[in-house]
Write an enzyme that holds these catalytic residues in place. Structure first.
Site, mmCIF file in Angstrom:
data_model
loop_
_atom_site.group_PDB
_atom_site.id
_atom_site.type_symbol
_atom_site.label_atom_id
_atom_site.label_comp_id
_atom_site.label_asym_id
_atom_site.label_seq_id
_atom_site.Cartn_x
_atom_site.Cartn_y
_atom_site.Cartn_z
ATOM 1 N NE ARG A 2 3.757 -4.343 11.099
ATOM 2 C CZ ARG A 2 3.286 -3.937 9.915
ATOM 3 N NH1 ARG A 2 3.963 -3.105 9.172
ATOM 4 N NH2 ARG A 2 2.138 -4.363 9.460
ATOM 5 C CE LYS A 33 -2.118 -1.165 3.782
ATOM 6 N NZ LYS A 33 -1.554 -2.506 3.936
ATOM 7 C CB THR A 34 3.600 2.302 2.245
ATOM 8 O OG1 THR A 34 2.759 2.146 3.396
ATOM 9 C CG2 THR A 34 4.455 3.523 2.432
ATOM 10 C CG ASP A 56 0.361 4.981 4.103
ATOM 11 O OD1 ASP A 56 -0.424 4.034 3.891
ATOM 12 O OD2 ASP A 56 1.581 4.807 4.284
ATOM 13 C CD GLU A 57 -0.384 2.797 8.384
ATOM 14 O OE1 GLU A 57 -1.343 2.139 8.828
ATOM 15 O OE2 GLU A 57 0.762 2.343 8.273
ATOM 16 C CD GLN A 100 -1.696 -3.380 8.990
ATOM 17 O OE1 GLN A 100 -0.705 -2.915 9.504
ATOM 18 N NE2 GLN A 100 -1.778 -3.584 7.695
HETATM 19 P P1 ATP Z 1 1.590 -2.181 5.955
HETATM 20 O O1 ATP Z 1 0.151 -2.582 5.915
HETATM 21 O O2 ATP Z 1 2.358 -2.951 6.956
HETATM 22 O O3 ATP Z 1 1.773 -0.697 6.033
HETATM 23 P P2 ATP Z 1 1.992 -2.001 3.098
HETATM 24 O O4 ATP Z 1 0.803 -2.589 2.454
HETATM 25 O O5 ATP Z 1 2.068 -0.535 3.177
HETATM 26 O O6 ATP Z 1 2.204 -2.662 4.539
HETATM 27 P P3 ATP Z 1 4.601 -1.857 1.909
HETATM 28 O O7 ATP Z 1 5.332 -1.440 3.125
HETATM 29 O O8 ATP Z 1 4.323 -0.863 0.857
HETATM 30 O O9 ATP Z 1 3.250 -2.590 2.340
HETATM 31 O O10 ATP Z 1 5.343 -3.079 1.238
HETATM 32 C C1 ATP Z 1 5.799 -4.206 1.991
HETATM 33 C C2 ATP Z 1 7.119 -4.713 1.440
HETATM 34 O O11 ATP Z 1 6.924 -5.340 0.183
HETATM 35 C C3 ATP Z 1 8.114 -3.610 1.213
HETATM 36 O O12 ATP Z 1 9.391 -4.086 1.514
HETATM 37 C C4 ATP Z 1 7.973 -3.351 -0.276
HETATM 38 O O13 ATP Z 1 9.146 -2.796 -0.833
HETATM 39 C C5 ATP Z 1 7.725 -4.738 -0.818
HETATM 40 N N1 ATP Z 1 6.957 -4.738 -2.092
HETATM 41 C C6 ATP Z 1 5.723 -4.256 -2.275
HETATM 42 N N2 ATP Z 1 5.316 -4.418 -3.553
HETATM 43 C C7 ATP Z 1 6.332 -5.039 -4.204
HETATM 44 C C8 ATP Z 1 6.543 -5.491 -5.560
HETATM 45 N N3 ATP Z 1 5.621 -5.336 -6.495
HETATM 46 N N4 ATP Z 1 7.717 -6.066 -5.825
HETATM 47 C C9 ATP Z 1 8.667 -6.231 -4.872
HETATM 48 N N5 ATP Z 1 8.528 -5.838 -3.604
HETATM 49 C C10 ATP Z 1 7.381 -5.253 -3.256
HETATM 50 MG MG MG Z 2 2.180 0.813 4.784
#
Ligand code: ATP
Ligand code: MG
Length: 661
Positions: A607, A34-35, A225-226, A256
């Site tokens: 995490r 997402k981030t 975000d969040e 979350q």
């Molecule tokens: P959270 O809910 O914990 O905030 P999130 O959904 O925001 O998580 P991110 O932090 O954006 O997730 O991504 C999680 C991990 O996966 C990061 O290390 C990110 O770089 C990696 N990642 C996400 N998408 C890809 C992709 N398409 N290819 C490779 N790595 C990825």
């Molecule tokens: Mg995130």
């Protein structure tokens, strides 16, 4: 480069990143990107969609997160990221208020009251209203919490108080009076607490249509975000800025949502489509963060919350090991175990110290571990309970800076004056009245009036300090925060440190760090803003114990689960997975709290990238020193045992490389 920009994404992420104009909601589980999607969206808007960076507003949960995202987006773009507005709701509201505060009857130089200021002021209000003697009257920070809750929910204060204090003896009228007086005093001192920043930010947009119009025309795209942890006031704020074009992209995960105690409302998230009927929904399903074993456990954890929309974490990464449930004898044993495992990981060369985190429900859960890490001389950073900038010595030396910027800041005045001999809270108030409620440090007359108002015993110290701060009447130092603090400490505060604190050297070191930090800012105003907006979600700035000088990348991170939100580490330990600790004992009593605690545990588990240890000591020492038996957390019992490895290390843990346990 643009092509690379999309190549790094999967199809679902790409769809969200390149979403057409209009509202969009990205609902996705932990670690699905997402981030990352938001970061790429920013870059895509600029590179491919012709949007100028200053027409984008990016709202995040911590200032640190904003900084990281902007850095990453900057790397994907060919420049211009500096002009993008990114930060927390508080920092964005502050930025707006600094430009338009007079529209709401404030000076633009208003002071920001942190939790500690707010508490002091409330304490004074309680005393002045004669309510101090009533032992049952709520403590200032409790009261402040409830005021904040009502504010962030935009709920009726009386009702919120009645909900919270149900005893027939609760003095609701008294509390309302305290609130009114507190409000008035804040206004007189040109001060806003964190809740006021949001409230006034929203008022500014509501009551000044031209200002609202200006920001709507400025921010063609708003990204959040969040989003699951926004409160009503925050979602209204966003909606007002995005009104019209409605180019609002919100990302979040209902699993979350962990801030309801601070007024976050999951309904905001779930009802997004009611407020933005045209919203497109995007789902991201593949988890890139964790090995399958970790995700299996995470799926079991959240399954205990039946009311949620089912969402299963699908692993992208293969292999890995199952998480480990560790049965330990007590807190000390747990601490040794964590240190030993962490050392092994580091020595094997597989994991760097900065890729290890220890998470816990409450700050005090980590005390034994800190001692153990100190003994083992392993560098670590603590995302501290007391925020760096809210420590007494830091606030003392910053008081003159605050007055330099806002001469009406009574709290800063009192804080400073109470450092002088023979001045206490009462005396400070009398002096303030004598000075007509202002101390303008730039003005010679005003300083002379202060000399008159001070008790005779304090006058000498003031004269010495005055000539050090304003040599030959020159007030230029007031605009140079780093040097000002340095001079203040040399000429005046150093003696106080020695006399007041039992750890004078570490206090002095903090102040040295503060000066270095302050020196980076072009003006006192800029420095103070940055400092006051470091909310507890951002704390941990220069706070580190054994690793004070260590690069955070080379130090193990100790943090509460709340403050670990959105972050990831290769190896994660979760401490005290026992009844009464996680979930906290309070949670069991309040309806709805168990579900939130479970989500918190879900955040902790998700995490971890490669390794996860869930630690469950069997005994703990109570505050009175007795040993109590602890049973394993009900959250652990909800996990299919086949998904966990079990470790029962013997006590005491073996000696490690000459290090004598
Ligand atoms: P959270 O809910 O914990 O905030 P999130 O959904 O925001 O998580 P991110 O932090 O954006 O997730 O991504 C999680 C991990 O996966 C990061 O290390 C990110 O770089 C990696 N990642 C996400 N998408 C890809 C992709 N398409 N290819 C490779 N790595 C990825
Ligand atoms: Mg995130």
């Amino acid at each position: 480069m643009p092509t690379d920009l999309l190549a790094e994404l999967n199809d679902q992420q790409r769809a969200a990143v390149t979403a057409p104009d209009g509202p969009a909601l990205v609902i996705a589980a932990a670690g699905t990107g997402k981030t990352r999607t938001l970061t790429h969206r920013v870059a895509w808007l600029v590179q491919e969609h012709g949007i100028r960076p200053w027409n984008i507003l990016l709202l995040t949960f911590t200032n640190r997160a904003a900084k990281e995202m902007l850095e990453r987006a900057g790397q994907l773009m060919s420049g211009g990221i500096e002009s993008l507005w990114g930060g927390t709701f508080h920092s964005v509201a502050n930025r707006m208020l600094r430009r338009h505060a007079e529209r709401l009857g404030y000076d633009r130089s208003f002071a920001i009251l942190d939790e500690d200021d707010a508490s002091r002021l409330l304490k004074q209000c309680i005393a002045d209203l004669g309510l101090k003697g009533n032992k049952k009257f709520p403590k200032p920070d409790v009261l402040h919490g409830v005021f904040g809750l009502a504010a962030s929910r935009m709920a009726d204060l009386r009702e919120t108080l009645e909900d919270r204090f149900t005893s027939p003896e609760a003095d609701i009228e008294g509390m309302l009076k305290v609130h009114d007086l507190y409000d008035r005093r804040k206004r007189e001192a040109q001060g806003m607490d964190f809740d006021d920043l949001l409230l006034n930010g929203l008022r500014l947009l509501r009551e000044c249509p031209d200002v609202a119009e200006h920001y709507r025309n400025t921010f063609h795209h708003v990204l959040v975000d969040e989003y699951q942890d926004t409160s009503r006031i925050q979602s209204d704020f966003v909606d007002l800025i995005a009104a019209g074009h409605d180019n609002l992209m919100a990302v979040g995960d209902d699993f979350q949502s962990i801030y309801s105690w601070r007024g976050a409302e999951i309904v905001n998230f779930l009802d997004f489509r009611k407020r933005h009927p045209a919203a497109r929904i995007y789902k991201l399903e593949r988890n890139y963060r964790s090995v399958p074993g970790v995700l299996d456990v995470a799926n079991d954890v959240i399954a205990g919350n039946p009311e949620q929309y089912p969402k299963t974490l699908v692993p992208h990464r293969p292999g890995g090991v199952r998480p480990t449930l560790v049965h330990l004898s007590d807190g000390r044993h747990q601490a040794r175990y964590v240190v030993e495992k962490a050392m092994r990981l580091i020595e094997s060369g597989e994991v760097r110290p900065g890729e290890i985190a220890v998470l816990y429900r409450s700050h005090f859960h980590a005390m034994e571990l800190q001692l153990e890490l100190n003994r083992a001389q392993m560098p670590y950073t603590v995302v501290s309970g007391v925020r760096f900038f809210e420590q007494a010595h830091i606030k003392d030396v910053v008081a003159p800076l605050r007055l330099a910027v806002n001469p009406a800041d009574f709290l800063a005045f009192a804080r400073w004056m109470e450092l002088f001999p023979k001045v206490g809270p009462k005396r400070a108030e009398t002096m303030w009245r004598k000075l007509g409620g202002r101390l303008d440090l730039r003005d010679y007359e005003s300083r002379a009036a202060l000399a008159d108002a001070l008790p005779a015993d304090a006058r000498g110290a003031w004269c010495d300090l005055e000539s050090a701060l304003f040599p030959a009447g020159d007030t230029a130092l007031l605009g140079r925060p780093g040097e000002l603090v340095e001079t203040f400490v040399k000429a005046f505060y150093a003696d106080i440190i020695d006399a007041t604190f039992d750890t004078p050297r570490s206090r002095q070191e903090d102040i040295t760090e503060l000066c270095a930090f302050a020196a980076k800012y072009p003006s006192t105003e800029a420095f103070l803003d940055e400092m006051s907006l470091q909310t507890n979600l951002d704390s941990g700035t220069p706070q580190a114990s054994a690793g004070r000088d260590a690069d955070p990348d080379d130090a193990i991170r100790l943090t509460t689960v709340h403050q670990a939100k959105g972050l990831e580490w290769k190896a994660v330990f979760v401490l005290w997975m026992v009844h009464g600790m996680f979930p906290s004992s309070r949670a069991a009593e309040e309806p709805g709290m168990m579900a939130e605690e479970r989500r918190l545990f879900y955040v902790a588990v998700t995490r971890a990238k490669d390794y996860l240890w869930l630690c469950a000591p069997q005994m703990r020492r109570s505050a009175s020193g007795d040993l109590q038996f602890c049973s394993v957390s009900p959250f652990i019992e909800e996990i299919d045992p086949a998904k966990l490895q079990i470790d029962r290390p013997t006590t005491p843990a073996p000696a490690w490389r000459g290090y004598n346990w």
